[in-house]
Write an enzyme that holds these catalytic residues in place. Sequence first.
Site, PDB file in Angstrom:
ATOM      1  N   ARG A  11      11.025 -44.778 -15.732  1.00 49.71           N
ATOM      2  CA  ARG A  11      12.107 -45.446 -15.000  1.00 49.71           C
ATOM      3  C   ARG A  11      11.498 -46.021 -13.729  1.00 49.71           C
ATOM      4  O   ARG A  11      10.983 -45.285 -12.896  1.00 49.71           O
ATOM      5  CB  ARG A  11      13.234 -44.458 -14.680  1.00 49.71           C
TER       6      ARG A  11
ATOM      7  N   HIS B 220      18.126 -51.743 -19.521  1.00 53.04           N
ATOM      8  CA  HIS B 220      18.385 -50.313 -19.755  1.00 53.04           C
ATOM      9  C   HIS B 220      18.661 -50.158 -21.260  1.00 53.04           C
ATOM     10  O   HIS B 220      19.780 -49.892 -21.682  1.00 53.04           O
ATOM     11  CB  HIS B 220      19.583 -49.868 -18.909  1.00 53.04           C
TER      12      HIS B 220
ATOM     13  N   GLN C 134      20.328 -47.011 -22.890  1.00 52.45           N
ATOM     14  CA  GLN C 134      21.761 -46.979 -22.609  1.00 52.45           C
ATOM     15  C   GLN C 134      22.518 -47.859 -23.612  1.00 52.45           C
ATOM     16  O   GLN C 134      23.551 -47.442 -24.168  1.00 52.45           O
ATOM     17  CB  GLN C 134      21.996 -47.487 -21.175  1.00 52.45           C
TER      18      GLN C 134
ATOM     19  N   ASP D 147      29.906 -51.078 -14.594  1.00 56.85           N
ATOM     20  CA  ASP D 147      28.727 -50.399 -14.020  1.00 56.85           C
ATOM     21  C   ASP D 147      28.843 -50.512 -12.502  1.00 56.85           C
ATOM     22  O   ASP D 147      29.630 -51.329 -11.995  1.00 56.85           O
ATOM     23  CB  ASP D 147      27.455 -51.105 -14.553  1.00 56.85           C
TER      24      ASP D 147
ATOM     25  N   CYS E 198      28.534 -46.612 -17.854  1.00 54.21           N
ATOM     26  CA  CYS E 198      27.252 -45.917 -18.075  1.00 54.21           C
ATOM     27  C   CYS E 198      27.083 -44.718 -17.161  1.00 54.21           C
ATOM     28  O   CYS E 198      26.281 -43.829 -17.461  1.00 54.21           O
ATOM     29  CB  CYS E 198      26.093 -46.894 -17.916  1.00 54.21           C
TER      30      CYS E 198
ATOM     31  N   ARG F 256      23.983 -40.468 -25.376  1.00 58.03           N
ATOM     32  CA  ARG F 256      22.628 -40.704 -24.862  1.00 58.03           C
ATOM     33  C   ARG F 256      21.646 -39.702 -25.486  1.00 58.03           C
ATOM     34  O   ARG F 256      20.528 -40.045 -25.830  1.00 58.03           O
ATOM     35  CB  ARG F 256      22.594 -40.558 -23.323  1.00 58.03           C
TER      36      ARG F 256
HETATM   37  N1   CP Z   1      23.454 -44.024 -17.218  1.00 58.29           N
HETATM   38  C1   CP Z   1      22.303 -43.535 -16.722  1.00 58.29           C
HETATM   39  O1   CP Z   1      21.202 -44.024 -16.998  1.00 58.29           O
HETATM   40  O2   CP Z   1      22.456 -42.448 -15.932  1.00 58.29           O
HETATM   41  P1   CP Z   1      21.317 -41.776 -15.044  1.00 58.29           P
HETATM   42  O3   CP Z   1      20.975 -42.750 -13.957  1.00 58.29           O
HETATM   43  O4   CP Z   1      21.943 -40.513 -14.532  1.00 58.29           O
HETATM   44  O5   CP Z   1      20.127 -41.512 -15.916  1.00 58.29           O
HETATM   45  N1  NVA Z   2      22.826 -50.744 -12.820  1.00 55.58           N
HETATM   46  C1  NVA Z   2      22.663 -49.352 -12.492  1.00 55.58           C
HETATM   47  C2  NVA Z   2      22.641 -48.533 -13.742  1.00 55.58           C
HETATM   48  C3  NVA Z   2      22.590 -47.036 -13.502  1.00 55.58           C
HETATM   49  C4  NVA Z   2      22.491 -46.262 -14.787  1.00 55.58           C
HETATM   50  C5  NVA Z   2      21.405 -49.159 -11.680  1.00 55.58           C
HETATM   51  O1  NVA Z   2      20.394 -49.800 -11.993  1.00 55.58           O
HETATM   52  O2  NVA Z   2      21.427 -48.370 -10.736  1.00 55.58           O
END
Ligand code: CP
Ligand code: NVA
Length: 308
Positions: free
Chosen positions: A106, A133, A136, A227, A267, A295
């Site tokens: 990430r 993502h 997701q 989101d 999400c 997930r």
């Molecule tokens: N939706 C999602 O990716 O959640 P986290 O940021 O908690 O991993």
């Molecule tokens: N768009 C958000 C998604 C979190 C799962 C971010 O990047 O923070």
Amino acid sequence: MLKPNKLVNSNFLSCLDLSAEEVFDILNLAQNFKNKTLNIEFKDKVLGLIFDKSSTRTRVSFQVAMSRLGGTTIDLNPNTAQIGRGEPIKDTARVLSRYCDALAIRTFKQSDLEEYANWSSKPVINALTDLEHPCQALADFMTIKEEFIDFSKVVLTFIGDGNNVANSLILCGALLDVEVRIACPKGYEPNPLILERANEIYENKNLLKVTNDPYVAVSGANVLYTDVWSSMGEESLKEEKDNDFAGFTVDSDLVSKADKNAIILHCLPAYRSKEITEEVFEGENNRIFQQAENRLHIQQALLASLLS
Ligand code: CP
Ligand code: NVA
């Protein structure tokens, strides 16, 4: 007995790394993991987790998924690993891929994720970047399939920022030929290259729509998805984005313009009274926690497919 099919691409950096058939296979595999009709072992396999941003769902679902497959994970906190002190990605990737069987990363830039993949000898998985993502999106379409079974009956409306989550929904929607409508304020439209690629993939060329009017986008839709307005890394833009996104809250008035059985997805994490009201978030049509659970099943299916 159902078996995972090895994916053609060794990495999962983008929804574009999968074919439509592979997406269907992963959804099917995930459903079988969920129903406990499948027992696949990857004993002693190790997944390395490198997370430059916070995470609850992605990190823990990968950890539990590996544990259920009989393997394990190592959580490599960049602040305590040398990568946090500037060790190059290409060195880190070459070392970690000699210890681990796959890496879930990430980070911010998609190009950094690609750099890991270029130097890793083992599969690299996108656990979220600023651009995409994809894990997701797979869980989202699994949740939609559980509800509607047939994707051709689905109109998925995403209301919010056209960034990572929206981009992956668009690409996965294109692979599955699902109608996807994006409603975002001016200036927050999805990445133009993603839109171009999605339009090339769609068999039915009229299924992808981008608008600045959330009411137009929700009309008759049967999946409403939102989101956060300020993504991770955008903390300093919060006030500006709160202003720019005024009118884009998923509230009961907006929901009343959708199909009467429309389901609500998010999400997570969610900010009540920003992108969604408490009433809609907690309403009986929300499938948000089913989506979060999925997930886990998707990570298991994805790992099984990449490690096969
Ligand atoms: N939706 C999602 O990716 O959640 P986290 O940021 O908690 O991993
Ligand atoms: N768009 C958000 C998604 C979190 C799962 C971010 O990047 O923070």
